[in-house]
Design a protein around this motif. Sequence first.
Motif, PDB file in Angstrom:
ATOM      1  N   VAL A   9       0.848  -1.194   0.000  1.00 22.84           N
ATOM      2  CA  VAL A   9       0.000   0.000   0.000  1.00 22.84           C
ATOM      3  C   VAL A   9       0.882   1.242   0.000  1.00 22.84           C
ATOM      4  O   VAL A   9       1.805   1.359   0.811  1.00 22.84           O
ATOM      5  N   ALA A  10       0.610   2.158  -0.914  1.00 23.67           N
ATOM      6  CA  ALA A  10       1.350   3.416  -0.982  1.00 23.67           C
ATOM      7  C   ALA A  10       0.538   4.517  -0.313  1.00 23.67           C
ATOM      8  O   ALA A  10      -0.688   4.574  -0.463  1.00 23.67           O
ATOM      9  N   TRP A 166       5.614   4.740  -9.152  1.00 23.96           N
ATOM     10  CA  TRP A 166       5.511   3.415  -8.537  1.00 23.96           C
ATOM     11  C   TRP A 166       4.060   2.985  -8.352  1.00 23.96           C
ATOM     12  O   TRP A 166       3.773   1.798  -8.202  1.00 23.96           O
ATOM     13  N   LEU A 167       3.138   3.919  -8.373  1.00 24.31           N
ATOM     14  CA  LEU A 167       1.762   3.641  -7.954  1.00 24.31           C
ATOM     15  C   LEU A 167       1.010   2.611  -8.796  1.00 24.31           C
ATOM     16  O   LEU A 167       0.208   1.856  -8.252  1.00 24.31           O
ATOM     17  N   PRO A 168       1.212   2.558 -10.125  1.00 19.86           N
ATOM     18  CA  PRO A 168       0.515   1.509 -10.882  1.00 19.86           C
ATOM     19  C   PRO A 168       0.921   0.091 -10.464  1.00 19.86           C
ATOM     20  O   PRO A 168       0.238  -0.876 -10.797  1.00 19.86           O
ATOM     21  N   VAL A 175      -4.626   8.250  -0.115  1.00 18.94           N
ATOM     22  CA  VAL A 175      -4.349   9.662  -0.380  1.00 18.94           C
ATOM     23  C   VAL A 175      -4.631  10.477   0.878  1.00 18.94           C
ATOM     24  O   VAL A 175      -5.696  10.341   1.481  1.00 18.94           O
ATOM     25  N   MET A 176      -3.661  11.314   1.272  1.00 24.31           N
ATOM     26  CA  MET A 176      -3.827  12.152   2.457  1.00 24.31           C
ATOM     27  C   MET A 176      -3.750  13.625   2.102  1.00 24.31           C
ATOM     28  O   MET A 176      -3.032  14.015   1.176  1.00 24.31           O
ATOM     29  N   GLY A 183      -8.849   9.782   0.249  1.00 22.32           N
ATOM     30  CA  GLY A 183      -9.184   8.814  -0.790  1.00 22.32           C
ATOM     31  C   GLY A 183      -8.405   7.533  -0.605  1.00 22.32           C
ATOM     32  O   GLY A 183      -7.326   7.527  -0.012  1.00 22.32           O
ATOM     33  N   ALA A 184      -8.964   6.442  -1.089  1.00 18.26           N
ATOM     34  CA  ALA A 184      -8.287   5.146  -1.019  1.00 18.26           C
ATOM     35  C   ALA A 184      -8.823   4.249  -2.119  1.00 18.26           C
ATOM     36  O   ALA A 184     -10.014   4.283  -2.440  1.00 18.26           O
ATOM     37  N   GLY A 185      -7.939   3.461  -2.707  1.00 23.89           N
ATOM     38  CA  GLY A 185      -8.357   2.554  -3.778  1.00 23.89           C
ATOM     39  C   GLY A 185      -7.165   2.195  -4.639  1.00 23.89           C
ATOM     40  O   GLY A 185      -6.016   2.510  -4.296  1.00 23.89           O
ATOM     41  N   THR A 186      -7.415   1.555  -5.759  1.00 23.44           N
ATOM     42  CA  THR A 186      -6.336   1.234  -6.688  1.00 23.44           C
ATOM     43  C   THR A 186      -5.955   2.490  -7.461  1.00 23.44           C
ATOM     44  O   THR A 186      -6.694   3.490  -7.465  1.00 23.44           O
ATOM     45  N   TYR A 187      -4.831   2.453  -8.132  1.00 20.61           N
ATOM     46  CA  TYR A 187      -4.368   3.587  -8.926  1.00 20.61           C
ATOM     47  C   TYR A 187      -5.414   3.971  -9.970  1.00 20.61           C
ATOM     48  O   TYR A 187      -5.755   5.149 -10.120  1.00 20.61           O
TER      49      TYR A 187
END
Length: 228
Positions: A9-10, A166-168, A175-176, A183-187
């Motif tokens: 998780v990024a 790197w996110l993909p 997201v902060m 926000g949160a989820g896949t790229y």
Amino acid sequence: MKIPKGKLVAVVGPVGAGKSSLLSAMLGEMEQLSGRCSMTGQVAYVPQQAWIQNMTLRNNILFEKPLEEDFYKKVLDVCALQADIDLLPGGEMTEIGEKGINLSGGQKQRISLARAVYQNADLYLLDDPLSAVDAHVGKHIFQKVIGPDGIISNKTRIMVTHGMHWLPMVDAVIVMNQGKITGAGTYKELMDCGGTFAQLVSAYMTEYQDESAEESEGKFYFTIENNH
């Protein structure tokens, strides 16, 4: 925020958004006003400012764990440390000065990461671990250590990063902004939604293109001067 076991998780967001504070809160280093935080298993933490002890390079990595020769050599390789060790006067037995004074920022960061990897923990909290290394070294470390095929790919990894490229390759993105998760989820999911995340990616791409253009102009100017 719930992070499944074994996922990468990024955590992203603008400067001052609270990304490092989120990791500190998970470690119990911040006062908790409400809610609860629970983690399972052994935790390894790689801070943004690498912590180096006044001892040999090898002992900085082993961190009082017994030496397992094969695993130790593999850790040196995946953390891109072997070439640096070969240049040191005493190799891996070189005495490191207080706060790593005789090491570069990139070397200190890679030693800090190697120490965490060698601990073989269950959960890794990585605070911008690739910020102090060159682009090609960062790619090597992501592929060999942190990423889907890395040495700790079966561990739970939470990585604060400013590297949008790197996110993909991560399982999920958090997201902060202004101390809150926005926000949160896949790229792909976050890009489709737009908002803060899409703005961050757009700003990153613009900055990257500007830097590439400046570098190209610099090279062109240098070439013209030489030919002249």
